[in-house]
Design an enzyme around this catalytic site. Structure first.
Site, PDB file in Angstrom:
ATOM      1  CB  ALA A 121       4.717   0.768  -6.390  1.00 32.46           C
TER       2      ALA A 121
ATOM      3  CB  ALA B  70      10.720   8.640   0.929  1.00 35.46           C
TER       4      ALA B  70
ATOM      5  NE  ARG C   4      21.179   8.166  -1.597  1.00 37.33           N
ATOM      6  CZ  ARG C   4      19.868   7.988  -1.539  1.00 37.33           C
ATOM      7  NH1 ARG C   4      19.353   6.795  -1.805  1.00 37.33           N
ATOM      8  NH2 ARG C   4      19.057   8.975  -1.222  1.00 37.33           N
TER       9      ARG C   4
ATOM     10  CB  SER D 274      13.459   5.101  -4.726  1.00 36.83           C
ATOM     11  OG  SER D 274      13.419   6.205  -3.840  1.00 36.83           O
TER      12      SER D 274
ATOM     13  CB  SER E  67      -0.919   0.008   1.231  1.00 39.60           C
ATOM     14  OG  SER E  67      -0.144  -0.049   2.427  1.00 39.60           O
TER      15      SER E  67
ATOM     16  CB  SER F 266       9.888   1.891   1.909  1.00 38.61           C
ATOM     17  OG  SER F 266      10.411   0.715   2.468  1.00 38.61           O
TER      18      SER F 266
ATOM     19  CD  GLU G  87      18.039  14.122  -2.718  1.00 42.14           C
ATOM     20  OE1 GLU G  87      18.030  13.035  -3.328  1.00 42.14           O
ATOM     21  OE2 GLU G  87      17.211  14.414  -1.852  1.00 42.14           O
TER      22      GLU G  87
ATOM     23  CD  GLU H 141      13.458  -0.848  -1.587  1.00 45.39           C
ATOM     24  OE1 GLU H 141      14.551  -1.085  -1.047  1.00 45.39           O
ATOM     25  OE2 GLU H 141      12.547  -0.205  -1.020  1.00 45.39           O
TER      26      GLU H 141
ATOM     27  CE  LYS I 215       5.739  -8.249   6.583  1.00 46.45           C
ATOM     28  NZ  LYS I 215       7.134  -8.175   6.121  1.00 46.45           N
TER      29      LYS I 215
END
Length: 527
Positions: free
Chosen positions: A15, A45, A284, A385, A12, A41, A113, A369, A34
Protein backbone atom coordinates in the site's frame (compact mmCIF):
# COMPACT_ATOMS: atom_id res chain seq x y z
CA UNK A 1 14.84 16.85 14.40
CA UNK A 2 12.34 17.78 11.70
CA UNK A 3 12.02 16.20 8.25
CA UNK A 4 9.83 17.96 5.71
CA UNK A 5 8.34 16.34 2.61
CA UNK A 6 5.33 16.95 0.41
CA UNK A 7 3.73 13.70 1.60
CA UNK A 8 4.60 11.39 4.50
CA UNK A 9 3.84 7.67 4.13
CA UNK A 10 3.99 5.47 7.23
CA UNK A 11 4.65 1.91 6.05
CA UNK A 12 6.75 0.41 3.26
CA UNK A 13 4.60 -2.50 2.08
CA UNK A 14 2.40 -2.80 -1.00
CA UNK A 15 0.00 0.00 0.00
CA UNK A 16 2.68 2.49 1.02
CA UNK A 17 5.02 1.91 -1.91
CA UNK A 18 2.17 1.92 -4.45
CA UNK A 19 1.07 5.30 -3.12
CA UNK A 20 4.66 6.56 -3.13
CA UNK A 21 5.32 5.55 -6.74
CA UNK A 22 2.15 7.30 -7.90
CA UNK A 23 2.80 10.47 -5.88
CA UNK A 24 6.45 10.69 -6.90
CA UNK A 25 5.44 11.70 -10.41
CA UNK A 26 4.99 15.21 -8.99
CA UNK A 27 5.87 15.30 -5.31
CA UNK A 28 8.64 14.63 -2.81
CA UNK A 29 7.66 11.63 -0.72
CA UNK A 30 9.13 10.34 2.55
CA UNK A 31 8.39 6.68 3.35
CA UNK A 32 9.17 5.57 6.89
CA UNK A 33 9.38 1.92 7.90
CA UNK A 34 9.24 0.54 11.41
CA UNK A 35 12.19 -1.77 10.83
CA UNK A 36 13.67 -2.97 7.55
CA UNK A 37 11.80 -1.95 4.42
CA UNK A 38 10.85 -5.57 3.64
CA UNK A 39 9.74 -6.57 7.13
CA UNK A 40 6.01 -5.82 6.75
CA UNK A 41 3.16 -8.20 5.93
CA UNK A 42 3.42 -7.84 2.15
CA UNK A 43 6.66 -9.81 1.97
CA UNK A 44 5.08 -12.65 3.97
CA UNK A 45 2.13 -13.19 1.62
CA UNK A 46 2.40 -16.63 0.05
CA UNK A 47 -0.78 -17.02 -1.97
CA UNK A 48 -1.39 -14.44 -4.68
CA UNK A 49 -3.60 -11.66 -5.96
CA UNK A 50 -7.19 -12.12 -7.12
CA UNK A 51 -8.32 -10.56 -10.41
CA UNK A 52 -10.65 -11.39 -13.29
CA UNK A 53 -8.20 -12.44 -16.00
CA UNK A 54 -9.79 -15.30 -17.94
CA UNK A 55 -12.77 -15.35 -20.35
CA UNK A 56 -14.83 -17.73 -18.20
CA UNK A 57 -14.67 -15.40 -15.19
CA UNK A 58 -16.46 -12.08 -14.65
CA UNK A 59 -16.41 -9.01 -12.42
CA UNK A 60 -19.88 -9.98 -11.19
CA UNK A 61 -18.59 -13.39 -10.07
CA UNK A 62 -15.61 -11.90 -8.20
CA UNK A 63 -17.92 -9.33 -6.58
CA UNK A 64 -20.40 -12.02 -5.56
CA UNK A 65 -17.67 -14.26 -4.10
CA UNK A 66 -16.35 -11.31 -2.07
CA UNK A 67 -19.84 -10.44 -0.81
CA UNK A 68 -20.61 -14.04 0.15
CA UNK A 69 -17.35 -14.39 2.07
CA UNK A 70 -18.04 -11.04 3.79
CA UNK A 71 -21.37 -12.34 5.13
CA UNK A 72 -23.36 -9.42 3.76
CA UNK A 73 -21.42 -6.72 5.61
CA UNK A 74 -19.38 -5.50 2.64
CA UNK A 75 -19.88 -2.07 1.09
CA UNK A 76 -20.84 -3.08 -2.43
CA UNK A 77 -19.49 0.14 -3.92
CA UNK A 78 -16.07 -0.61 -2.40
CA UNK A 79 -16.15 -4.19 -3.67
CA UNK A 80 -17.05 -3.06 -7.19
CA UNK A 81 -14.34 -0.40 -7.08
CA UNK A 82 -11.59 -2.82 -6.07
CA UNK A 83 -12.65 -5.70 -8.31
CA UNK A 84 -13.02 -3.39 -11.31
CA UNK A 85 -9.50 -2.03 -10.82
CA UNK A 86 -7.86 -5.41 -10.17
CA UNK A 87 -6.74 -6.34 -13.72
CA UNK A 88 -5.04 -2.97 -14.20
CA UNK A 89 -3.25 -3.34 -10.86
CA UNK A 90 -1.88 -6.72 -11.96
CA UNK A 91 -0.69 -5.22 -15.25
CA UNK A 92 1.21 -2.49 -13.42
CA UNK A 93 2.97 -5.06 -11.24
CA UNK A 94 3.92 -7.03 -14.34
CA UNK A 95 5.34 -3.83 -15.85
CA UNK A 96 7.44 -3.38 -12.69
CA UNK A 97 8.89 -6.84 -13.23
CA UNK A 98 6.86 -9.11 -10.94
CA UNK A 99 7.44 -12.55 -12.55
CA UNK A 100 3.96 -14.07 -12.27
CA UNK A 101 3.91 -17.79 -13.08
CA UNK A 102 3.09 -18.28 -16.77
CA UNK A 103 0.20 -20.48 -17.85
CA UNK A 104 0.30 -23.28 -20.40
CA UNK A 105 -2.16 -21.73 -22.82
CA UNK A 106 -3.02 -18.45 -21.10
CA UNK A 107 -0.66 -15.61 -20.16
CA UNK A 108 -0.45 -16.45 -16.46
CA UNK A 109 -1.14 -19.51 -14.36
CA UNK A 110 -4.25 -18.91 -12.28
CA UNK A 111 -4.87 -20.87 -9.10
CA UNK A 112 -8.03 -21.12 -7.01
CA UNK A 113 -8.50 -20.59 -3.30
CA UNK A 114 -11.29 -21.03 -0.76
CA UNK A 115 -14.41 -18.96 -1.45
CA UNK A 116 -13.56 -18.31 -5.12
CA UNK A 117 -15.86 -19.68 -7.83
CA UNK A 118 -13.15 -19.46 -10.51
CA UNK A 119 -9.42 -19.74 -10.93
CA UNK A 120 -8.41 -16.09 -10.69
CA UNK A 121 -5.34 -15.87 -8.45
CA UNK A 122 -2.07 -14.85 -10.13
CA UNK A 123 0.99 -15.86 -8.15
CA UNK A 124 4.75 -16.22 -8.08
CA UNK A 125 5.08 -19.82 -6.92
CA UNK A 126 4.12 -19.70 -3.23
CA UNK A 127 5.98 -16.47 -2.45
CA UNK A 128 3.97 -13.82 -4.27
CA UNK A 129 4.26 -11.16 -1.59
CA UNK A 130 8.05 -11.28 -1.58
CA UNK A 131 8.17 -10.84 -5.36
CA UNK A 132 5.75 -7.89 -5.18
CA UNK A 133 7.69 -6.29 -2.32
CA UNK A 134 11.01 -6.57 -4.15
CA UNK A 135 9.62 -5.10 -7.38
CA UNK A 136 8.02 -2.14 -5.58
CA UNK A 137 11.14 -1.49 -3.49
CA UNK A 138 13.38 -1.57 -6.57
CA UNK A 139 11.19 0.98 -8.32
CA UNK A 140 11.00 3.18 -5.21
CA UNK A 141 14.77 3.11 -4.67
CA UNK A 142 15.29 4.18 -8.27
CA UNK A 143 12.94 7.18 -8.04
CA UNK A 144 14.62 10.48 -7.14
CA UNK A 145 11.46 11.87 -5.50
CA UNK A 146 11.15 9.01 -3.00
CA UNK A 147 13.17 8.82 0.22
CA UNK A 148 12.98 5.46 2.00
CA UNK A 149 13.72 5.71 5.73
CA UNK A 150 13.96 2.42 7.68
CA UNK A 151 14.10 1.92 11.46
CA UNK A 152 11.59 4.64 12.35
CA UNK A 153 8.98 3.58 14.92
CA UNK A 154 5.91 5.81 14.58
CA UNK A 155 4.65 7.07 17.95
CA UNK A 156 1.78 9.49 17.30
CA UNK A 157 0.33 11.56 14.50
CA UNK A 158 1.19 15.26 14.65
CA UNK A 159 -2.05 17.28 14.59
CA UNK A 160 -3.14 20.86 15.22
CA UNK A 161 -2.84 20.12 18.93
CA UNK A 162 0.93 19.82 18.46
CA UNK A 163 1.34 23.15 16.66
CA UNK A 164 3.48 25.92 18.12
CA UNK A 165 0.22 27.88 18.02
CA UNK A 166 -2.02 25.33 19.69
CA UNK A 167 -5.11 24.36 17.72
CA UNK A 168 -7.70 21.92 18.97
CA UNK A 169 -8.58 20.75 15.45
CA UNK A 170 -7.48 17.34 14.24
CA UNK A 171 -5.78 18.21 10.96
CA UNK A 172 -2.88 15.78 10.54
CA UNK A 173 0.48 17.28 9.58
CA UNK A 174 2.72 14.25 9.87
CA UNK A 175 4.09 11.94 12.55
CA UNK A 176 6.52 11.70 15.45
CA UNK A 177 8.77 8.64 15.11
CA UNK A 178 11.56 7.11 17.17
CA UNK A 179 14.84 6.62 15.32
CA UNK A 180 15.99 3.15 16.40
CA UNK A 181 19.64 3.93 15.68
CA UNK A 182 19.94 7.28 17.43
CA UNK A 183 17.29 6.73 20.09
CA UNK A 184 15.92 10.21 19.36
CA UNK A 185 12.37 11.12 18.36
CA UNK A 186 12.10 12.88 14.99
CA UNK A 187 9.24 14.82 13.42
CA UNK A 188 8.15 14.15 9.84
CA UNK A 189 5.77 16.68 8.27
CA UNK A 190 3.92 17.05 4.97
CA UNK A 191 0.77 18.42 3.43
CA UNK A 192 -0.70 14.92 3.52
CA UNK A 193 0.01 11.76 5.52
CA UNK A 194 -0.84 8.21 4.44
CA UNK A 195 -1.17 5.39 6.97
CA UNK A 196 -0.04 2.08 5.45
CA UNK A 197 0.99 0.39 8.69
CA UNK A 198 -0.76 -2.97 8.30
CA UNK A 199 -2.85 -4.84 10.83
CA UNK A 200 -2.87 -5.87 14.47
CA UNK A 201 -2.10 -9.59 14.34
CA UNK A 202 0.40 -9.50 17.19
CA UNK A 203 -2.41 -8.74 19.58
CA UNK A 204 -2.79 -12.54 19.58
CA UNK A 205 -0.53 -15.29 20.91
CA UNK A 206 -0.53 -17.23 17.64
CA UNK A 207 -0.37 -15.18 14.47
CA UNK A 208 1.03 -15.47 10.95
CA UNK A 209 1.68 -11.71 10.97
CA UNK A 210 5.22 -10.30 11.22
CA UNK A 211 6.62 -9.17 14.55
CA UNK A 212 5.78 -5.52 13.88
CA UNK A 213 2.04 -6.00 13.26
CA UNK A 214 0.98 -4.31 16.50
CA UNK A 215 -1.87 -2.13 15.22
CA UNK A 216 0.19 1.07 15.31
CA UNK A 217 -1.72 2.94 12.60
CA UNK A 218 -5.11 2.00 14.02
CA UNK A 219 -4.09 3.11 17.51
CA UNK A 220 -2.51 6.37 16.31
CA UNK A 221 -5.53 7.30 14.19
CA UNK A 222 -7.90 6.51 17.08
CA UNK A 223 -5.92 8.67 19.49
CA UNK A 224 -5.93 11.49 16.93
CA UNK A 225 -9.73 11.33 16.63
CA UNK A 226 -10.55 9.05 13.67
CA UNK A 227 -13.37 6.54 13.74
CA UNK A 228 -12.53 2.83 13.81
CA UNK A 229 -14.88 0.13 12.55
CA UNK A 230 -15.44 -3.66 12.64
CA UNK A 231 -12.48 -4.51 14.85
CA UNK A 232 -14.25 -7.66 16.08
CA UNK A 233 -13.57 -9.30 12.72
CA UNK A 234 -10.17 -10.91 13.17
CA UNK A 235 -9.47 -13.50 10.51
CA UNK A 236 -7.82 -16.71 11.66
CA UNK A 237 -6.00 -18.54 8.90
CA UNK A 238 -6.99 -22.20 9.12
CA UNK A 239 -3.57 -23.63 8.35
CA UNK A 240 -0.49 -22.45 10.21
CA UNK A 241 2.29 -25.02 10.62
CA UNK A 242 2.23 -26.69 14.03
CA UNK A 243 5.86 -26.89 15.10
CA UNK A 244 7.30 -26.23 18.54
CA UNK A 245 10.50 -24.72 17.12
CA UNK A 246 9.31 -22.85 14.01
CA UNK A 247 6.65 -20.27 14.82
CA UNK A 248 4.09 -18.60 12.56
CA UNK A 249 4.88 -20.40 9.28
CA UNK A 250 1.82 -20.13 7.07
CA UNK A 251 0.66 -22.96 4.81
CA UNK A 252 -0.98 -21.11 1.96
CA UNK A 253 -4.66 -21.39 1.11
CA UNK A 254 -3.59 -22.61 -2.32
CA UNK A 255 -2.59 -26.01 -0.87
CA UNK A 256 -6.30 -26.61 -0.27
CA UNK A 257 -7.17 -24.92 -3.55
CA UNK A 258 -4.97 -27.38 -5.41
CA UNK A 259 -6.46 -30.47 -3.76
CA UNK A 260 -5.19 -30.67 -0.17
CA UNK A 261 -7.44 -32.47 2.33
CA UNK A 262 -7.90 -31.77 6.05
CA UNK A 263 -7.85 -34.96 8.11
CA UNK A 264 -8.00 -36.20 11.69
CA UNK A 265 -4.46 -37.37 12.55
CA UNK A 266 -5.55 -40.43 14.54
CA UNK A 267 -8.02 -41.83 12.00
CA UNK A 268 -7.24 -40.17 8.68
CA UNK A 269 -10.89 -39.07 8.40
CA UNK A 270 -11.41 -36.15 6.01
CA UNK A 271 -13.69 -33.95 8.10
CA UNK A 272 -14.45 -30.78 6.11
CA UNK A 273 -17.32 -32.38 4.10
CA UNK A 274 -19.00 -32.93 7.50
CA UNK A 275 -19.14 -29.15 8.03
CA UNK A 276 -19.71 -27.58 4.61
CA UNK A 277 -20.57 -28.83 1.08
CA UNK A 278 -17.63 -26.78 -0.25
CA UNK A 279 -15.33 -28.85 1.97
CA UNK A 280 -11.76 -27.49 1.97
CA UNK A 281 -12.79 -24.71 -0.43
CA UNK A 282 -15.18 -23.13 2.08
CA UNK A 283 -14.29 -19.60 3.25
CA UNK A 284 -11.61 -19.26 5.89
CA UNK A 285 -13.92 -18.60 8.82
CA UNK A 286 -15.81 -21.84 8.17
CA UNK A 287 -12.62 -23.88 7.83
CA UNK A 288 -10.96 -22.31 10.89
CA UNK A 289 -14.01 -22.99 13.09
CA UNK A 290 -14.20 -26.58 11.83
CA UNK A 291 -10.55 -27.19 12.70
CA UNK A 292 -10.99 -25.49 16.09
CA UNK A 293 -14.06 -27.67 16.73
CA UNK A 294 -12.27 -30.92 15.95
CA UNK A 295 -9.16 -29.98 17.95
CA UNK A 296 -11.25 -29.17 21.03
CA UNK A 297 -13.66 -32.08 20.58
CA UNK A 298 -10.91 -34.69 20.30
CA UNK A 299 -8.27 -33.03 22.49
CA UNK A 300 -5.81 -32.74 19.60
CA UNK A 301 -2.81 -30.45 19.26
CA UNK A 302 -3.32 -30.15 15.49
CA UNK A 303 -5.00 -31.63 12.42
CA UNK A 304 -3.40 -32.82 9.19
CA UNK A 305 -3.38 -31.04 5.84
CA UNK A 306 -2.57 -33.71 3.27
CA UNK A 307 -1.69 -33.14 -0.39
CA UNK A 308 0.46 -36.26 -0.71
CA UNK A 309 -2.16 -37.93 -2.94
CA UNK A 310 -1.25 -35.47 -5.71
CA UNK A 311 1.72 -36.21 -8.03
CA UNK A 312 5.04 -35.39 -6.35
CA UNK A 313 6.25 -33.23 -9.24
CA UNK A 314 2.98 -31.24 -9.13
CA UNK A 315 3.42 -30.56 -5.39
CA UNK A 316 7.07 -29.52 -5.70
CA UNK A 317 6.34 -27.29 -8.70
CA UNK A 318 3.38 -25.49 -7.11
CA UNK A 319 4.78 -25.13 -3.58
CA UNK A 320 8.58 -25.04 -3.83
CA UNK A 321 9.14 -22.83 -0.78
CA UNK A 322 6.81 -24.78 1.48
CA UNK A 323 8.27 -28.07 0.22
CA UNK A 324 11.85 -26.95 0.93
CA UNK A 325 11.01 -25.39 4.31
CA UNK A 326 9.16 -28.44 5.59
CA UNK A 327 11.71 -30.89 4.19
CA UNK A 328 14.25 -29.15 6.41
CA UNK A 329 11.95 -29.93 9.35
CA UNK A 330 11.70 -33.59 8.43
CA UNK A 331 8.33 -33.43 6.62
CA UNK A 332 8.19 -34.47 2.96
CA UNK A 333 4.84 -33.08 1.83
CA UNK A 334 4.86 -35.30 -1.27
CA UNK A 335 4.52 -38.35 1.00
CA UNK A 336 3.48 -36.99 4.42
CA UNK A 337 0.70 -34.79 5.83
CA UNK A 338 1.39 -31.37 7.35
CA UNK A 339 0.41 -30.72 11.01
CA UNK A 340 -1.57 -27.46 11.09
CA UNK A 341 -3.51 -25.25 13.51
CA UNK A 342 -5.44 -22.00 13.02
CA UNK A 343 -3.64 -18.72 13.76
CA UNK A 344 -4.61 -15.05 13.62
CA UNK A 345 -3.97 -13.91 10.07
CA UNK A 346 -5.70 -10.69 9.06
CA UNK A 347 -7.39 -7.65 10.60
CA UNK A 348 -10.60 -7.03 8.66
CA UNK A 349 -11.54 -3.91 10.62
CA UNK A 350 -9.62 -0.69 11.03
CA UNK A 351 -9.61 3.02 10.35
CA UNK A 352 -12.72 4.09 8.42
CA UNK A 353 -11.89 5.31 4.89
CA UNK A 354 -13.86 6.24 1.79
CA UNK A 355 -13.13 5.18 -1.79
CA UNK A 356 -10.45 7.88 -2.04
CA UNK A 357 -8.60 6.53 1.01
CA UNK A 358 -9.66 9.56 3.11
CA UNK A 359 -10.10 9.16 6.87
CA UNK A 360 -12.21 11.41 9.11
CA UNK A 361 -9.20 13.64 9.77
CA UNK A 362 -8.16 16.35 7.27
CA UNK A 363 -4.77 15.56 5.76
CA UNK A 364 -4.85 11.88 6.79
CA UNK A 365 -5.32 9.05 4.29
CA UNK A 366 -4.98 5.30 4.81
CA UNK A 367 -4.68 2.18 2.65
CA UNK A 368 -4.39 -1.57 3.17
CA UNK A 369 -4.90 -3.68 6.26
CA UNK A 370 -4.92 -0.65 8.59
CA UNK A 371 -8.30 0.35 7.12
CA UNK A 372 -11.92 -0.65 7.09
CA UNK A 373 -12.71 0.24 3.48
CA UNK A 374 -15.86 -1.83 3.11
CA UNK A 375 -14.17 -4.40 0.87
CA UNK A 376 -13.93 -7.33 3.29
CA UNK A 377 -17.07 -7.08 5.38
CA UNK A 378 -17.21 -9.72 8.10
CA UNK A 379 -14.56 -11.95 6.48
CA UNK A 380 -11.85 -11.34 3.89
CA UNK A 381 -11.93 -13.42 0.74
CA UNK A 382 -8.57 -15.07 0.04
CA UNK A 383 -6.11 -13.03 -2.07
CA UNK A 384 -8.11 -9.81 -1.87
CA UNK A 385 -5.65 -8.26 0.62
CA UNK A 386 -2.70 -7.36 -1.61
CA UNK A 387 -5.28 -6.24 -4.15
CA UNK A 388 -6.79 -3.79 -1.65
CA UNK A 389 -3.31 -2.37 -0.95
CA UNK A 390 -2.65 -1.76 -4.64
CA UNK A 391 -6.02 -0.21 -5.48
CA UNK A 392 -6.36 2.00 -2.40
CA UNK A 393 -2.69 3.00 -2.44
CA UNK A 394 -3.24 4.39 -5.91
CA UNK A 395 -6.63 5.91 -4.97
CA UNK A 396 -5.17 7.85 -2.03
CA UNK A 397 -2.28 9.12 -4.14
CA UNK A 398 -4.65 10.12 -6.93
CA UNK A 399 -6.88 12.14 -4.63
CA UNK A 400 -3.91 13.94 -3.07
CA UNK A 401 -2.54 14.88 -6.49
CA UNK A 402 -5.90 16.05 -7.85
CA UNK A 403 -6.49 18.26 -4.80
CA UNK A 404 -2.92 19.34 -4.13
CA UNK A 405 -3.61 23.06 -4.38
CA UNK A 406 -6.31 22.73 -1.70
CA UNK A 407 -3.93 21.16 0.83
CA UNK A 408 -2.40 23.75 3.19
CA UNK A 409 1.27 23.70 4.13
CA UNK A 410 2.08 22.50 7.66
CA UNK A 411 2.28 25.13 10.39
CA UNK A 412 5.25 25.09 12.80
CA UNK A 413 4.95 21.91 14.91
CA UNK A 414 6.48 21.57 18.36
CA UNK A 415 9.42 19.16 18.68
CA UNK A 416 9.04 16.05 20.83
CA UNK A 417 9.34 16.88 24.53
CA UNK A 418 11.08 14.34 26.75
CA UNK A 419 12.38 16.81 29.33
CA UNK A 420 10.34 15.29 32.16
CA UNK A 421 10.97 11.58 31.62
CA UNK A 422 13.82 9.21 32.47
CA UNK A 423 15.19 5.92 31.15
CA UNK A 424 13.24 2.88 32.23
CA UNK A 425 14.80 0.59 34.80
CA UNK A 426 12.09 -2.09 34.55
CA UNK A 427 11.83 -3.29 30.95
CA UNK A 428 10.59 -6.63 32.28
CA UNK A 429 7.20 -4.96 32.93
CA UNK A 430 6.82 -4.17 29.22
CA UNK A 431 7.64 -7.74 28.20
CA UNK A 432 5.34 -9.26 30.83
CA UNK A 433 2.39 -7.08 29.82
CA UNK A 434 2.97 -7.83 26.13
CA UNK A 435 2.80 -11.60 26.84
CA UNK A 436 -0.27 -11.21 29.03
CA UNK A 437 -2.24 -9.31 26.38
CA UNK A 438 -1.48 -11.86 23.69
CA UNK A 439 -2.40 -14.79 25.93
CA UNK A 440 -5.76 -13.52 27.18
CA UNK A 441 -6.72 -12.25 23.72
CA UNK A 442 -6.09 -15.74 22.36
CA UNK A 443 -8.00 -17.44 25.19
CA UNK A 444 -10.93 -15.02 25.50
CA UNK A 445 -11.26 -13.23 22.14
CA UNK A 446 -10.37 -16.02 19.72
CA UNK A 447 -12.19 -18.06 17.07
CA UNK A 448 -15.18 -18.88 19.32
CA UNK A 449 -16.29 -16.27 21.89
CA UNK A 450 -18.70 -15.77 24.79
CA UNK A 451 -19.82 -12.60 26.54
CA UNK A 452 -18.25 -13.78 29.80
CA UNK A 453 -14.87 -14.31 28.12
CA UNK A 454 -15.05 -10.91 26.43
CA UNK A 455 -15.90 -9.20 29.73
CA UNK A 456 -12.94 -10.90 31.42
CA UNK A 457 -10.67 -9.67 28.64
CA UNK A 458 -12.07 -6.14 28.95
CA UNK A 459 -11.44 -6.12 32.70
CA UNK A 460 -7.79 -7.12 32.20
CA UNK A 461 -7.34 -4.50 29.46
CA UNK A 462 -8.58 -1.70 31.72
CA UNK A 463 -6.06 -2.67 34.40
CA UNK A 464 -3.24 -2.92 31.89
CA UNK A 465 -4.16 0.40 30.30
CA UNK A 466 -3.64 2.19 33.62
CA UNK A 467 -0.27 0.51 34.09
CA UNK A 468 0.88 1.32 30.56
CA UNK A 469 -0.30 4.94 30.71
CA UNK A 470 1.62 5.47 33.96
CA UNK A 471 4.71 3.82 32.53
CA UNK A 472 4.47 5.77 29.26
CA UNK A 473 4.16 9.07 31.13
CA UNK A 474 7.27 8.50 33.25
CA UNK A 475 9.83 6.89 30.97
CA UNK A 476 11.57 7.64 27.70
CA UNK A 477 9.94 5.83 24.79
CA UNK A 478 11.42 2.61 23.41
CA UNK A 479 10.20 0.52 20.46
CA UNK A 480 8.75 -2.10 22.83
CA UNK A 481 6.92 0.50 24.94
CA UNK A 482 5.47 2.16 21.83
CA UNK A 483 4.19 -1.20 20.62
CA UNK A 484 2.79 -2.17 24.02
CA UNK A 485 0.87 1.11 24.22
CA UNK A 486 -0.64 0.39 20.80
CA UNK A 487 -1.42 -3.24 21.62
CA UNK A 488 -3.43 -2.20 24.68
CA UNK A 489 -5.31 0.37 22.59
CA UNK A 490 -6.13 -2.06 19.80
CA UNK A 491 -7.02 -4.92 22.14
CA UNK A 492 -9.61 -2.69 23.79
CA UNK A 493 -11.04 -1.68 20.40
CA UNK A 494 -11.37 -5.36 19.44
CA UNK A 495 -13.11 -6.30 22.69
CA UNK A 496 -15.43 -3.27 22.70
CA UNK A 497 -16.45 -4.05 19.12
CA UNK A 498 -17.03 -7.73 19.92
CA UNK A 499 -19.20 -6.88 22.94
CA UNK A 500 -21.34 -4.59 20.80
CA UNK A 501 -22.16 -7.25 18.19
CA UNK A 502 -25.10 -9.28 19.47
CA UNK A 503 -25.00 -11.87 16.70
CA UNK A 504 -22.65 -14.30 14.96
CA UNK A 505 -21.53 -13.15 11.54
CA UNK A 506 -18.48 -14.04 9.49
CA UNK A 507 -15.38 -14.09 11.68
CA UNK A 508 -17.22 -13.08 14.84
CA UNK A 509 -18.77 -16.22 16.33
CA UNK A 510 -20.23 -16.12 19.83
CA UNK A 511 -21.97 -18.96 21.64
CA UNK A 512 -24.32 -16.45 23.30
CA UNK A 513 -25.70 -15.16 19.97
CA UNK A 514 -25.16 -17.98 17.44
CA UNK A 515 -27.47 -16.62 14.73
CA UNK A 516 -27.03 -13.59 12.47
CA UNK A 517 -29.39 -10.64 12.70
CA UNK A 518 -31.67 -9.83 9.80
CA UNK A 519 -29.80 -6.64 8.91
CA UNK A 520 -26.01 -6.45 8.71
CA UNK A 521 -24.54 -3.29 10.26
CA UNK A 522 -20.97 -2.12 10.78
CA UNK A 523 -19.69 -1.68 14.32
CA UNK A 524 -18.40 1.89 14.35
CA UNK A 525 -16.50 3.26 17.36
CA UNK A 526 -16.21 7.04 17.73
CA UNK A 527 -13.38 8.55 19.86
Amino acid sequence: MSNNYDVIIIGSGAAGLTAALNLAERHKVGVIAKGGLSEGSTAWAQGGIAAVLEPGDSFDAHIEDTMVAGAGLNNRAAVEFVVGNAPRAIERLAELGVPFNPGESERWHLTREGGHSHRRIVHVDDATGWAVQQALEKAAFAHPNITLIPDMVAIDLATGRHGERYSGEGHVWGVYALNRKSGRVELFTGRATILATGGAGRTYLYSTAPRGATGDGIAMAWRAGARVSNMEFMQFHPTCLYNLEVKNFLITEAVRGEGGHLKIPTTGHRFMPDFDPRAELAPRDVVARAIDHEIKRLGLDYVHLDISHMPADFVREHFPNIYTKLLGLGIDITTQPIPVVPAQHYTCGGVVVDLKGRTDLPGLYAAGEVTQSGLHGANRLASNSLLECLVFGEAAAGHIMRHWDELPSPPPIRPWDESRVSDSDEEVIVQHNWREIRRFMWDYVGIVRTTKRLERAHHRIRLLRREVEEYYGNFRVTPDLIELRNLVEVAELIVRSALRRKESRGLHYTLDYPDPLAVAKDTVLVP
